[in-house]
Design a protein around this motif. Structure first.
Motif, PDB file in Angstrom:
ATOM      1  N   ARG A   1       1.498  -1.441   0.257  1.00 17.68           N
ATOM      2  CA  ARG A   1       0.547  -0.142   0.236  1.00 17.68           C
ATOM      3  C   ARG A   1       0.872   1.422  -0.307  1.00 17.68           C
ATOM      4  NH1 ARG A   1      -4.252  -0.379   4.771  1.00 17.68           N
ATOM      5  NH2 ARG A   1      -4.973   1.684   4.273  1.00 17.68           N
ATOM      6  N   ILE A   2       2.531   1.165   0.889  1.00 17.07           N
ATOM      7  CA  ILE A   2       3.087   2.178   1.191  1.00 17.07           C
ATOM      8  C   ILE A   2       3.336   2.497  -0.617  1.00 17.07           C
ATOM      9  CG2 ILE A   2       5.130   2.964   1.537  1.00 17.07           C
ATOM     10  CD1 ILE A   2       4.431   1.718   4.108  1.00 17.07           C
ATOM     11  N   HIS A   3       4.277   1.437  -1.573  1.00 15.86           N
ATOM     12  CA  HIS A   3       4.166   2.003  -2.418  1.00 15.86           C
ATOM     13  C   HIS A   3       3.525   2.126  -3.091  1.00 15.86           C
ATOM     14  CE1 HIS A   3       7.889  -0.773  -0.594  1.00 15.86           C
ATOM     15  NE2 HIS A   3       8.536  -0.293  -1.754  1.00 15.86           N
ATOM     16  N   SER A   4       2.600   1.322  -3.246  1.00 16.60           N
ATOM     17  CA  SER A   4       1.428   1.904  -4.272  1.00 16.60           C
ATOM     18  C   SER A   4       0.890   3.551  -4.088  1.00 16.60           C
ATOM     19  CB  SER A   4      -0.061   1.383  -4.196  1.00 16.60           C
ATOM     20  OG  SER A   4      -0.903   1.335  -4.982  1.00 16.60           O
ATOM     21  N   THR A   5       1.290   4.139  -3.000  1.00 12.71           N
ATOM     22  CA  THR A   5       0.625   5.697  -2.500  1.00 12.71           C
ATOM     23  C   THR A   5       1.698   6.421  -3.182  1.00 12.71           C
ATOM     24  OG1 THR A   5      -1.064   4.476  -0.788  1.00 12.71           O
ATOM     25  CG2 THR A   5      -0.149   7.354  -0.758  1.00 12.71           C
ATOM     26  N   LEU A   6       2.710   5.898  -2.991  1.00 13.03           N
ATOM     27  CA  LEU A   6       4.596   6.923  -2.957  1.00 13.03           C
ATOM     28  C   LEU A   6       4.177   6.350  -5.034  1.00 13.03           C
ATOM     29  CD1 LEU A   6       6.566   6.385  -0.376  1.00 13.03           C
ATOM     30  CD2 LEU A   6       5.205   7.957  -0.537  1.00 13.03           C
ATOM     31  N   ASN A   7       4.330   5.919  -5.360  1.00 11.03           N
ATOM     32  CA  ASN A   7       4.240   5.949  -6.938  1.00 11.03           C
ATOM     33  C   ASN A   7       3.224   6.167  -6.787  1.00 11.03           C
ATOM     34  OD1 ASN A   7       6.295   3.689  -7.021  1.00 11.03           O
ATOM     35  ND2 ASN A   7       5.180   2.008  -6.795  1.00 11.03           N
ATOM     36  N   GLY A   8       1.576   6.855  -7.089  1.00  8.88           N
ATOM     37  CA  GLY A   8       0.569   7.729  -7.548  1.00  8.88           C
ATOM     38  C   GLY A   8       1.176   8.587  -7.048  1.00  8.88           C
ATOM     39  N   LEU A   9       2.283   9.589  -6.324  1.00 10.24           N
ATOM     40  CA  LEU A   9       2.594  10.153  -5.958  1.00 10.24           C
ATOM     41  C   LEU A   9       3.568  11.035  -6.156  1.00 10.24           C
ATOM     42  CD1 LEU A   9       2.211  11.126  -2.104  1.00 10.24           C
ATOM     43  CD2 LEU A   9       0.014  11.768  -3.802  1.00 10.24           C
TER      44      LEU A   9
ATOM     45  N   ALA B   1       0.036  11.382   3.526  1.00 12.91           N
ATOM     46  CA  ALA B   1      -0.854   9.940   2.861  1.00 12.91           C
ATOM     47  C   ALA B   1      -0.155   8.720   3.653  1.00 12.91           C
ATOM     48  CB  ALA B   1      -0.763  10.369   1.361  1.00 12.91           C
ATOM     49  N   VAL B   2       1.080   8.563   4.081  1.00 12.76           N
ATOM     50  CA  VAL B   2       1.979   7.379   4.193  1.00 12.76           C
ATOM     51  C   VAL B   2       2.067   7.437   5.560  1.00 12.76           C
ATOM     52  CG1 VAL B   2       2.600   6.963   1.860  1.00 12.76           C
ATOM     53  CG2 VAL B   2       4.320   8.217   3.240  1.00 12.76           C
TER      54      VAL B   2
ATOM     55  N   LEU C   1       0.556   4.687   7.347  1.00 11.86           N
ATOM     56  CA  LEU C   1       1.139   3.052   7.090  1.00 11.86           C
ATOM     57  C   LEU C   1       2.252   3.178   7.428  1.00 11.86           C
ATOM     58  CD1 LEU C   1      -0.563   3.702   3.471  1.00 11.86           C
ATOM     59  CD2 LEU C   1      -1.495   2.069   4.858  1.00 11.86           C
TER      60      LEU C   1
END
Length: 791
Positions: free
Chosen positions: A166-174, A227-228, A231
């Motif tokens: 989830r962290i990688h997904s959120t950060l990749n989006g940012l 956002a993270v 998490l």
């Protein structure tokens, strides 16, 4: 045993070689601390252990004890209820795994693998498979615990994986979306244990989050986006839970291990003891050593001993005795002749034997157990103490003359050297005489002629010398007991180019007594060489005679077997002939009755009679195999010595060697064999005998030399044999081939698995009469045939 003697005789170098063969820490310690013992029972126990390890290594190969790491500190922690670390538990698991391998190695798998004194050690081993298996299941390495170590750990790590995703997904989006223009690089990085992104300093206010770090230039800020943050907090909490669960797992494994504290200690102690024992066995193997016979009566008899610290390919074996017929041995000869090496060999072998080590010497070598060994060897000169060579040597000698007793061995190198020769010789004689009167075993090297005379004139004292070849100016390093050595000063000087007139002048300055003594030594040396040469020739003839006797016995066995076979075949043929004759008779009777009842023409009857006549003739011809012609009746007087006869039952030819006895038996020689045969089984013939007696050739020296006259095939076929069967058959064949003067033989063994070829090559490599051997060329048998050259 005094440390100075151990150093002088270089016993520490032996323990260093021993230490190289050990794998565990404690095993190397035991090797390093090994010292000679004085208890004969304990020494024999060590020797028996070394011999058993040697035998096991030869049969099964080496076994490693390197995983037997120290565990005592861990055991103490377990005793007080402590928990072990990952590395400590892994050491225990490795120790138990190594114990399991050693336990399997110690089993006796074959009947040849007989019980020995090491069985008690292997029986003590307990591999604890349940404990080692559980540790290995839970711990993968020093840095990693298996997910399957517990269900809780598996759940925690699964949750950590989901949050990471989830962290990688959120950060990749940012990174790839709204914040892309604010970033120094489109990457995700870690600061501490928090996931961050690199933001340009001027856009600090545009990115909401926590600043964790900045670059050295200050142009980049590492910000954890809001956002993270939660998490990352959740992930950090899971990290803490993971560590807590790991400690729970380690505590559980430690509690399991705590149930077997004594077993683990016993395994460690036994494994390292075995490591020490097998190190001794491996050292014996590398030195080609043998177990010495030990006694407490002061007898030393070293057979073909090789100093273990010299090059084993170049060192010359020595044979030396002391303590039985004489208690004092005085070794003389020129410098660099091997006197000191001989002295050190006796001393070092004594120390090695009493330390439970095998010695590099021939079997049945004998050593005595001494309570102390005193050695005065090497240059003792001390500048710091202002001591000359003589003074320092004498100081050392005085120190141990006060302590020596009947259980001591004393070694002197160049006793009395470093001072006036006359006084030195007198002093050396007195010291040796004192030791001899007390019955103390001693060995000394010297140049003094006075000591040679002392040895010749004193019972219980013996001379020895290190042989020197004057022609080549080189020592042979052979130790000769019973003969004093010459200095060879004049001969060596002359060979090196010193003018003859100087040497002659030097000879005139010798007293008549000195000249007579040197002449005596020369005569003794000449006599010794002659006697030794004749002894070697006699030994060679004895070996040849024994070999011929052995060959004769083997050939007698073959002839007996051949005779039995011939008789058996003859009986079978005779029975077949009788059956054929019976069939002919039965058929004749049937036809007689048939012709009487039926009206048969005369032509048919004549035809049938001709057929029966031919069949009877064939049967008669067959029967003539058993007796080719009617045996002539002989009288006993007809069989005279020298008559050539045929032995009918054996179909062999021989020569009569005796007149018939009262029962009609005569001695008949067939080749190299003599056999008693009745005259009823003989027929006198005029042919030459099939087997001629072995010829007796006389050499130029008048010595009788036997030569083998029977031919031997240049090839032996060993296909289908086991290695042991093949070696036994090959051994006999090579003896026959040598006696037949064959230079080259072919040995057919086939390719197969290669085991037979390997065994044959190992055997050939050890045979002195095999000059070389190699596989056959392509088309001559290739790898299935070995060509051996004999010489």
């Amino acid at each position: 045993m005094n440390q100075k003697t151990l150093t002088k005789l270089e016993f520490d170098k032996i323990t260093a070689l021993l230490e190289e063969n050990a794998g565990s820490f404690r095993g190397r310690q035991l090797c390093r601390r090994l010292k000679p013992m004085t208890d004969l029972e304990k020494i024999n126990t060590y020797q028996e252990q070394t011999a058993a390890a040697y035998t096991r290594i030869v049969r099964k190969g080496r076994i490693s004890f390197s995983d037997a790491s120290p565990v005592e500190e861990s055991m103490k922690r377990l005793e007080i209820g402590g928990s072990l670390s990952i590395s400590e538990l892994l050491r225990i698991a490795k120790l138990l795994s190594n114990t399991a391998r050693a336990k399997a190695y110690g089993r006796h798998d074959t009947q040849e693998d007989s019980a020995d004194c090491l069985d008690a050690f292997f029986d003590q081993l307990d591999p604890l498979p349940a404990l080692s298996g559980e540790i290995e299941r839970c711990i993968i390495s020093e840095d990693e615990i298996s997910d399957d170590a517990s269900s809780t750990l598996k759940h925690i790590r699964r949750s950590m994986g989901a949050i990471n995703d989830r962290i990688h997904s959120t950060l990749n989006g940012l990174v790839n979306g709204s914040l892309r223009t604010y970033l120094q690089d489109a990457i995700i990085t870690m600061r501490g244990d928090r996931y961050c992104i690199p933001v340009k300093a001027e856009y600090r206010s545009s990115v909401q989050g926590l600043i964790h770090d900045q670059s050295s230039t200050g142009s980049t800020l590492f910000i954890e986006p809001m956002a993270v943050v939660k998490l990352n907090n959740d992930l950090k909490e899971l990290y803490a839970k993971e560590q807590e669960e790991i400690q729970v797992i380690l505590a559980r494994l430690s509690a399991d291990a705590a149930q077997y504290i004594e077993e683990i200690r016993t395994d460690y102690r036994t494994m390292t003891d075995l490591d020490f024992i097998f190190a001794r066995g491996a050292l014996a193997l590398s030195m080609r050593g043998s177990r010495p016979v030990l006694n407490e009566e002061g007898r030393i008899h070293i057979r073909e001993g090789r100093h273990p610290l010299l090059d084993q390919k170049k060192v010359v074996p020595i044979t030396v005795s002391l303590g039985e017929d004489f208690t004092l041995l005085i070794v003389t000869g020129p410098n660099t002749g091997g006197k000191t090496v001989s002295l050190k060999t006796v001393g070092l072998f004594t120390l090695m034997g009493q330390a439970g080590l095998h010695i590099p010497a021939a079997d049945r070598s004998e050593l005595a157990v001494f309570h102390q060994v005193y050695a005065d060897i090497g240059d003792e000169q001390s500048i710091e103490q202002s001591l000359s060579t003589f003074s320092s040597h004498m100081t050392n000698i005085v120190s141990f003359l006060k302590k020596v007793d009947e259980h001591s061995l004393v070694l002197f190198d160049e006793l009395g050297a470093g001072t006036d020769p006359t006084e030195g010789a007198a002093l050396a004689t007195s010291i040796l005489s004192y030791l001899h009167q007390r019955g103390i075993r001693a060995m000394a090297t010297t140049h003094y002629s006075e000591l040679k005379v002392y040895a010749l004139s004193t019972p219980g004292v013996e001379n020895a010398c290190c042989e020197f070849d004057v022609e080549s100016l080189r020592p042979t390093y052979r130790l000769l007991i019973g003969i004093p050595g010459k200095s060879n000063a004049f001969a060596i000087s002359g060979k090196l180019g010193l003018p003859d007139y100087i040497i002659e002048d030097a000879k005139k300055r010798l007293s008549e007594q000195d000249i007579s003594f040197e002449d005596l030594l020369t005569d003794l040396e000449t006599s010794r060489r002659t006697i030794e040469k004749e002894r070697e020739e006699i030994a060679a003839y004895r070996r040849e005679a024994e070999e011929l006797k052995k060959q004769a016995a083997q050939r007698q066995e073959k002839l007996d077997a051949q005779r039995d076979k011939i008789i058996r075949e003859a009986n079978e043929k005779a029975a077949a002939i009788l059956r054929d004759a019976k069939e002919v008779a039965d058929e004749t009777i049937r036809n007689f009755h048939k012709f009487g009842k039926e009206n048969i023409s005369a032509a048919e009857m004549e035809k049938e009679r001709e057929r029966l006549r031919k069949k009877i003739k064939d049967t008669s011809a067959a029967s003539s195999i058993q007796s080719a012609k009617q045996k002539k009746a002989y009288k006993p007087e007809d069989f005279k010595p020298g008559e050539t006869v045929k032995i009918l039952s054996m179909n062999l030819t021989g020569t009569v060697r005796s007149v018939p006895d009262s029962r009609g038996n005569v001695t008949v020689q067939m080749g190299i064999l003599n056999s008693q045969v009745n005259i009823s089984d003989l027929e006198i013939i005029d042919e030459a005998p099939a087997y001629a007696p072995q010829k007796l050739n006389r050499t130029s020296r008048g010595k009788i030399k036997m030569s083998k006259s029977l031919s031997v095939s240049p090839e032996i076929n060993l296909l289908g044999r086991t290695v042991d069967e093949a070696i036994a058959e090959l051994d006999k064949y090579l003896d026959d081939a040598l006696l037949s003067h064959l230079n080259t033989v072919r040995i057919v063994h086939g390719k197969g698995t290669g085991a037979l070829r390997k065994g044959i090559h190992e055997y050939l490599r050890r045979q002195k009469h095999v000059k070389s051997y190699h596989l056959a060329e392509f088309g001559e048998g290739d790898a299935g045939v070995t060509i051996a050259e004999l010489g």
